[in-house]
Write a protein that holds these residues in place. Structure first.
Motif, PDB file in Angstrom:
ATOM      1  N   SER A  34       0.930  46.411  50.279  1.00  0.00           N
ATOM      2  CA  SER A  34      -0.370  47.029  49.997  1.00  0.00           C
ATOM      3  C   SER A  34      -1.477  46.512  50.909  1.00  0.00           C
ATOM      4  CB  SER A  34      -0.769  46.775  48.538  1.00  0.00           C
ATOM      5  OG  SER A  34      -0.966  45.379  48.309  1.00  0.00           O
ATOM      6  N   VAL A  35      -1.186  45.475  51.684  1.00  0.00           N
ATOM      7  CA  VAL A  35      -2.193  44.805  52.510  1.00  0.00           C
ATOM      8  C   VAL A  35      -2.285  45.494  53.871  1.00  0.00           C
ATOM      9  CG1 VAL A  35      -2.837  42.605  53.589  1.00  0.00           C
ATOM     10  CG2 VAL A  35      -1.766  42.629  51.321  1.00  0.00           C
ATOM     11  N   ASP A  36      -3.492  45.639  54.405  1.00  0.00           N
ATOM     12  CA  ASP A  36      -3.659  46.297  55.705  1.00  0.00           C
ATOM     13  C   ASP A  36      -3.021  45.471  56.829  1.00  0.00           C
ATOM     14  OD1 ASP A  36      -5.908  44.685  57.281  1.00  0.00           O
ATOM     15  OD2 ASP A  36      -6.531  44.779  55.190  1.00  0.00           O
ATOM     16  N   SER A  37      -2.809  46.111  57.969  1.00  0.00           N
ATOM     17  CA  SER A  37      -2.048  45.501  59.060  1.00  0.00           C
ATOM     18  C   SER A  37      -2.708  44.246  59.622  1.00  0.00           C
ATOM     19  CB  SER A  37      -1.838  46.518  60.181  1.00  0.00           C
ATOM     20  OG  SER A  37      -1.058  47.597  59.749  1.00  0.00           O
ATOM     21  N   LEU A  38      -4.031  44.268  59.811  1.00  0.00           N
ATOM     22  CA  LEU A  38      -4.708  43.100  60.369  1.00  0.00           C
ATOM     23  C   LEU A  38      -4.601  41.904  59.430  1.00  0.00           C
ATOM     24  CD1 LEU A  38      -6.457  41.856  62.588  1.00  0.00           C
ATOM     25  CD2 LEU A  38      -8.477  42.622  61.323  1.00  0.00           C
ATOM     26  N   SER A  39      -4.809  42.126  58.142  1.00  0.00           N
ATOM     27  CA  SER A  39      -4.704  41.033  57.173  1.00  0.00           C
ATOM     28  C   SER A  39      -3.272  40.521  57.083  1.00  0.00           C
ATOM     29  CB  SER A  39      -5.194  41.510  55.797  1.00  0.00           C
ATOM     30  OG  SER A  39      -6.510  42.007  55.876  1.00  0.00           O
ATOM     31  N   THR A  40      -2.304  41.434  57.190  1.00  0.00           N
ATOM     32  CA  THR A  40      -0.894  41.035  57.208  1.00  0.00           C
ATOM     33  C   THR A  40      -0.619  40.143  58.407  1.00  0.00           C
ATOM     34  OG1 THR A  40      -0.180  43.037  56.051  1.00  0.00           O
ATOM     35  CG2 THR A  40       1.482  41.878  57.350  1.00  0.00           C
ATOM     36  N   TRP A  41      -1.134  40.538  59.567  1.00  0.00           N
ATOM     37  CA  TRP A  41      -0.956  39.712  60.770  1.00  0.00           C
ATOM     38  C   TRP A  41      -1.566  38.326  60.573  1.00  0.00           C
ATOM     39  CZ3 TRP A  41      -4.879  37.777  64.027  1.00  0.00           C
ATOM     40  CH2 TRP A  41      -4.414  37.132  65.181  1.00  0.00           C
ATOM     41  N   TYR A  42      -2.732  38.258  59.977  1.00  0.00           N
ATOM     42  CA  TYR A  42      -3.407  36.990  59.748  1.00  0.00           C
ATOM     43  C   TYR A  42      -2.561  36.080  58.854  1.00  0.00           C
ATOM     44  CZ  TYR A  42      -7.360  33.835  58.771  1.00  0.00           C
ATOM     45  OH  TYR A  42      -8.182  32.738  58.667  1.00  0.00           O
ATOM     46  N   VAL A  43      -2.047  36.635  57.755  1.00  0.00           N
ATOM     47  CA  VAL A  43      -1.209  35.853  56.838  1.00  0.00           C
ATOM     48  C   VAL A  43       0.078  35.416  57.531  1.00  0.00           C
ATOM     49  CG1 VAL A  43       0.157  35.947  54.713  1.00  0.00           C
ATOM     50  CG2 VAL A  43      -2.147  36.931  54.754  1.00  0.00           C
ATOM     51  N   LEU A  44       0.725  36.339  58.245  1.00  0.00           N
ATOM     52  CA  LEU A  44       1.994  36.032  58.893  1.00  0.00           C
ATOM     53  C   LEU A  44       1.845  34.980  59.984  1.00  0.00           C
ATOM     54  CD1 LEU A  44       3.788  39.491  59.256  1.00  0.00           C
ATOM     55  CD2 LEU A  44       4.311  37.620  57.686  1.00  0.00           C
ATOM     56  N   THR A  45       0.725  35.022  60.700  1.00  0.00           N
ATOM     57  CA  THR A  45       0.521  34.028  61.756  1.00  0.00           C
ATOM     58  C   THR A  45       0.476  32.625  61.175  1.00  0.00           C
ATOM     59  OG1 THR A  45      -0.711  35.659  63.063  1.00  0.00           O
ATOM     60  CG2 THR A  45      -0.942  33.365  63.698  1.00  0.00           C
ATOM     61  N   TRP A  46      -0.228  32.474  60.051  1.00  0.00           N
ATOM     62  CA  TRP A  46      -0.237  31.168  59.381  1.00  0.00           C
ATOM     63  C   TRP A  46       1.131  30.837  58.793  1.00  0.00           C
ATOM     64  CZ3 TRP A  46      -3.424  27.382  60.034  1.00  0.00           C
ATOM     65  CH2 TRP A  46      -4.747  27.628  60.395  1.00  0.00           C
ATOM     66  N   LEU A  47       1.812  31.834  58.249  1.00  0.00           N
ATOM     67  CA  LEU A  47       3.116  31.603  57.639  1.00  0.00           C
ATOM     68  C   LEU A  47       4.145  31.151  58.673  1.00  0.00           C
ATOM     69  CD1 LEU A  47       5.180  31.792  55.309  1.00  0.00           C
ATOM     70  CD2 LEU A  47       5.397  34.237  55.827  1.00  0.00           C
ATOM     71  N   SER A  50      -1.528  35.037  48.985  1.00  0.00           N
ATOM     72  CA  SER A  50      -0.663  34.676  50.104  1.00  0.00           C
ATOM     73  C   SER A  50      -1.282  33.586  50.962  1.00  0.00           C
ATOM     74  CB  SER A  50      -0.362  35.912  50.972  1.00  0.00           C
ATOM     75  OG  SER A  50       0.318  36.895  50.224  1.00  0.00           O
ATOM     76  N   LEU A  51      -2.596  33.666  51.168  1.00  0.00           N
ATOM     77  CA  LEU A  51      -3.268  32.655  51.976  1.00  0.00           C
ATOM     78  C   LEU A  51      -3.203  31.283  51.310  1.00  0.00           C
ATOM     79  CD1 LEU A  51      -6.409  34.503  53.365  1.00  0.00           C
ATOM     80  CD2 LEU A  51      -4.464  33.633  54.660  1.00  0.00           C
ATOM     81  N   ILE A  52      -3.274  31.245  49.993  1.00  0.00           N
ATOM     82  CA  ILE A  52      -3.120  29.974  49.287  1.00  0.00           C
ATOM     83  C   ILE A  52      -1.772  29.351  49.625  1.00  0.00           C
ATOM     84  CG2 ILE A  52      -2.823  28.900  47.011  1.00  0.00           C
ATOM     85  CD1 ILE A  52      -4.836  30.926  45.921  1.00  0.00           C
ATOM     86  N   GLN A  53      -0.761  30.187  49.752  1.00  0.00           N
ATOM     87  CA  GLN A  53       0.590  29.689  49.997  1.00  0.00           C
ATOM     88  C   GLN A  53       0.829  29.293  51.444  1.00  0.00           C
ATOM     89  OE1 GLN A  53       2.287  33.311  47.806  1.00  0.00           O
ATOM     90  NE2 GLN A  53       3.801  31.734  47.378  1.00  0.00           N
ATOM     91  N   VAL A  54       0.101  29.893  52.394  1.00  0.00           N
ATOM     92  CA  VAL A  54       0.421  29.649  53.804  1.00  0.00           C
ATOM     93  C   VAL A  54      -0.551  28.722  54.519  1.00  0.00           C
ATOM     94  CG1 VAL A  54       1.592  31.877  53.987  1.00  0.00           C
ATOM     95  CG2 VAL A  54      -0.805  31.720  54.673  1.00  0.00           C
TER      96      VAL A  54
END
Length: 322
Positions: free
Chosen positions: A139-152, A270-274
């Motif tokens: 459900s998360v937009d692509s830019l926010s997904t990229w941000y989370v994944l980069t930290w993950l 997700s950001l809390i986790q990564v």
């Protein structure tokens, strides 16, 4: 391409530790710590001139073998970094590609190996998300997904530029196109530096006091009633919490109906986790997910856990043989 044109099939990839990680000169330079080793072989029989393979006919297979390799490693006893997991998927992905070479798109344009690697990255990150996060990011937009994944995937704000760019392509983001308008990353030599709320958000209290800051310098305005990206909404909420306190933030969230936004809550959770424990935004996120604002957002507090570094026990892929 030189390997392929020489008649080789790429069958595996491995990372070999080539530098002492704490040596002066390579600290904070992720690309200098390892060398990528390609394992190749020549077919027993010289291949005949082949009709080009359509990329759309093997695209799903390249993702499938990458996903399978990632799952195999997760189920193994190896303790790999996220980047090593992605690299491990390159071997079987490139094997499919080189076995089917030459490959063309629907307009008969040549398809290069980097297209297959983009699919591999996307497939492995899907596996990592399911394994590491408490929920998906659909459900998360692509830019926010990229941000989370980069930290993950990388766990640090400094990421090699090409790695960050390729990860963006895997989720549908051209990071160069969003750099100026979002200030979500900056450049430092050959690295992308991932930015937090303090770099992107105009201070709420300062805005109330009449201070004028150029939107170009601080693109996220916490007084806005809606936000283009989920990460903008989360960063704005953190600024409001930091400057105005939890009671004001509770009303701020309700005024924007963010308690009913699945994508906002998934991004925050997700950001809390990564995010690393020492990142200043993580403490704010934990506070947002606690108390009255936490009750309003209904964020699972089980996701608020501190993770210890496992670098000393990491298994590198030179210990792993496909």
């Amino acid at each position: 391409m030189s390997i392929i044109r020489s008649g080789f099939i790429i069958s595996a990839t491995h990372t070999i530790t080539s530098e002492v990680p704490n040596r002066i000169g390579v600290q904070k330079n992720a690309s200098a710590d390892s060398t990528l080793l390609l394992t190749c072989r020549k077919p027993k029989q010289k291949p005949k001139n082949r009709t080009p393979t359509l990329w759309r006919d093997i695209k799903d297979e390249t993702r499938s073998v990458a996903r399978q390799k990632a799952n195999e490693l997760l189920e193994s006893d190896y303790n790999l970094t996220k980047t090593d997991m992605i690299i491990s998927a390159f071997g079987p992905t490139l094997q499919v590609f080189t076995q089917e070479y030459p490959v063309v798109d629907d307009r008969d344009n040549p398809v290069r190996p980097k297209e297959a690697l983009t699919e591999a990255r996307a497939a492995v990150t899907e596996v990592i998300i399911k394994h590491e996060l408490s929920g998906d990011l659909e459900s998360v937009d692509s830019l926010s997904t990229w941000y989370v994944l980069t930290w993950l995937v990388y766990g640090t704000e400094n990421v090699p530029y090409d790695e960050a760019r390729q990860l963006g392509l895997g989720v549908g983001v051209q990071i160069d196109d969003v750099k100026q308008g979002t200030k979500i990353w900056s450049k430092s030599r050959d690295d992308v530096v991932i930015k937090g709320q303090d770099y992107r958000v105009r201070d709420f209290s300062a805005l109330e006091a009449g201070e004028k800051r150029r939107k170009r310098a601080y693109p996220v305005d916490p007084t806005d009633s809606s936000f283009e990206y989920d990460i903008d909404a989360v960063h704005a909420a953190l600024n409001v919490l930091k400057t105005k306190g939890s009671d004001f933030t509770w009303n701020w969230l309700q005024d924007r109906d963010l308690q009913n936004s699945t994508s906002f809550k998934r991004t925050a959770e997700s950001l809390i986790q990564v995010l690393p424990d020492e990142h200043p935004d993580r403490e704010l996120l934990v506070n947002l997910a606690s108390g009255e604002t936490g009750d309003l957002l209904d964020i699972d507090e089980a996701s608020i856990t501190s993770t210890e570094s496992e670098e000393s026990s990491r298994t590198t892929l030179q210990d792993f043989q496909s």
